[in-house]
Design an enzyme around this catalytic site. Structure first.
Site, PDB file in Angstrom:
ATOM      1  N   SER A   1      11.897  -5.961   4.847  1.00 41.01           N
ATOM      2  CA  SER A   1      11.677  -4.516   4.966  1.00 41.01           C
ATOM      3  C   SER A   1      12.377  -4.003   6.206  1.00 41.01           C
ATOM      4  O   SER A   1      12.408  -4.703   7.230  1.00 41.01           O
ATOM      5  CB  SER A   1      10.182  -4.232   5.084  1.00 41.01           C
ATOM      6  OG  SER A   1       9.959  -2.942   5.618  1.00 41.01           O
TER       7      SER A   1
ATOM      8  N   TYR B   1       1.822  -6.120   8.374  1.00 44.80           N
ATOM      9  CA  TYR B   1       2.917  -6.165   7.388  1.00 44.80           C
ATOM     10  C   TYR B   1       4.251  -6.415   8.093  1.00 44.80           C
ATOM     11  O   TYR B   1       5.043  -7.265   7.661  1.00 44.80           O
ATOM     12  CB  TYR B   1       2.932  -4.846   6.624  1.00 44.80           C
ATOM     13  CG  TYR B   1       4.092  -4.616   5.690  1.00 44.80           C
ATOM     14  CD1 TYR B   1       4.021  -4.988   4.350  1.00 44.80           C
ATOM     15  CD2 TYR B   1       5.259  -3.982   6.128  1.00 44.80           C
ATOM     16  CE1 TYR B   1       5.072  -4.738   3.484  1.00 44.80           C
ATOM     17  CE2 TYR B   1       6.316  -3.727   5.268  1.00 44.80           C
ATOM     18  CZ  TYR B   1       6.217  -4.110   3.949  1.00 44.80           C
ATOM     19  OH  TYR B   1       7.261  -3.869   3.091  1.00 44.80           O
TER      20      TYR B   1
HETATM   21  C1  4PL Z   1      10.376   2.752   6.876  1.00 43.39           C
HETATM   22  O1  4PL Z   1       8.325  -1.430   3.858  1.00 43.39           O
HETATM   23  O2  4PL Z   1      10.169   0.201   5.578  1.00 43.39           O
HETATM   24  C2  4PL Z   1       7.132   2.889   5.111  1.00 43.39           C
HETATM   25  C3  4PL Z   1       6.014   1.096   3.653  1.00 43.39           C
HETATM   26  N1  4PL Z   1       8.210   3.210   5.859  1.00 43.39           N
HETATM   27  O3  4PL Z   1       6.503  -0.233   3.363  1.00 43.39           O
HETATM   28  C4  4PL Z   1       7.691  -0.402   3.965  1.00 43.39           C
HETATM   29  C5  4PL Z   1       9.214   2.337   6.032  1.00 43.39           C
HETATM   30  C6  4PL Z   1       7.042   1.667   4.515  1.00 43.39           C
HETATM   31  C7  4PL Z   1       9.190   1.090   5.447  1.00 43.39           C
HETATM   32  C8  4PL Z   1       8.059   0.779   4.673  1.00 43.39           C
END
Ligand code: 4PL
Length: 245
Positions: A138, A151
């Site tokens: 992510s 997370y």
């Molecule tokens: C920038 O991986 O990468 C919200 C929620 N905002 O799960 C994510 C950003 C979220 C993200 C993510």
């Protein structure tokens, strides 16, 4: 394109969002897909949409017994060419409310689950001297996105684990890579306060718009394809340029 003809692929998190979008794409390009999800009915639905010999399977990837049961089914396909690890818990919990129980709940799936899936998948792949593992990380690991410290910690682990696994599995011609999507308009985001962040995230993006699951699929399919054989241990950021790293 028809890059996955004759290939067998396991895709976790395949009931919804990016996992489902990737499963459908691999299927459309010829793969037989084992669509895996904690939501077994959703996984079945994805497999039905793909058709052919594809199947759905209910699995809690954080539970060793559940993963063992899953791979007894995978073994029946005789080989495993591609493994896409998309399953994850995407929480929204401010730091002040983050309990150890909640921390463990997320780490159990996002990191223990990845270990268990790669443990089992790589055992099949190494016998064939072929494999493509693509792990969902992510872009929050670069941004330090709030309300999901556990997370973000888990996804930092996904990236560094993938690098280490790539080193160890290179001897078997198995590649291991990551993608780092940004905020994507998926079911799990729509059901959480993360959906309020689209405006802020878009402001930071070089290319404007709201990310959709299909925007991430091409990068995953490329890394999962035969021709990506010279790329391993890498992380490809797929977030419309919100983060340039
Ligand atoms: C920038 O991986 O990468 C919200 C929620 N905002 O799960 C994510 C950003 C979220 C993200 C993510």
């Amino acid at each position: 394109m028809h890059r996955f003809e004759g290939r067998v692929a396991v895709v976790s998190g395949a009931a919804q969002g990016m996992g489902k979008a990737v499963a459908l794409r691999l299927g459309r390009e010829g793969a037989t897909v084992i669509a895996v999800d904690i939501n077994g009915a959703g996984a079945e639905k994805t497999a039905k949409e793909i058709g052919g010999k594809s199947i759905g399977a209910a699995c809690d990837i954080g539970d060793p017994a559940s993963v063992t049961k899953l791979f007894a089914e995978v073994a029946k396909f005789g080989k495993l060419d591609v493994q896409i690890n998309a399953a994850a818990i995407v929480p929204f919990v401010p730091w002040d409310e983050l309990t150890f129980e909640e921390w463990r709940r997320v780490l159990r799936v996002n990191l223990d689950g990845l270990y268990l899936m790669c443990r089992a998948g790589s055992e099949i792949m190494r016998k064939a001297n072929y494999g493509r593992i693509v792990n969902f990380c992510s872009n929050s690991i670069f941004a330090g996105t709030p309300n999901m410290a556990h997370y973000v910690a888990s996804k930092g682990g996904v990236l560094t684990f993938s690098r280490a696994l790539a080193t160890e599995l290179g001897a078997y011609k198995i590649t291991v890579n990551c993608v780092t999507p940004g905020l994507v308009d998926s079911e799990s985001v729509q059901q959480s306060p993360h959906k309020e962040a689209f405006g802020f995230v878009e402001m930071l993006q070089a290319i404007k718009g709201h990310g959709k699951p299909d925007d991430v699929v091409p990068a995953v399919a490329f890394l999962a394809s035969d021709e990506a054989h010279w790329i391993t241990g890498q992380t490809l950021n797929v977030d419309a340029g919100m983060v340039r790293w």
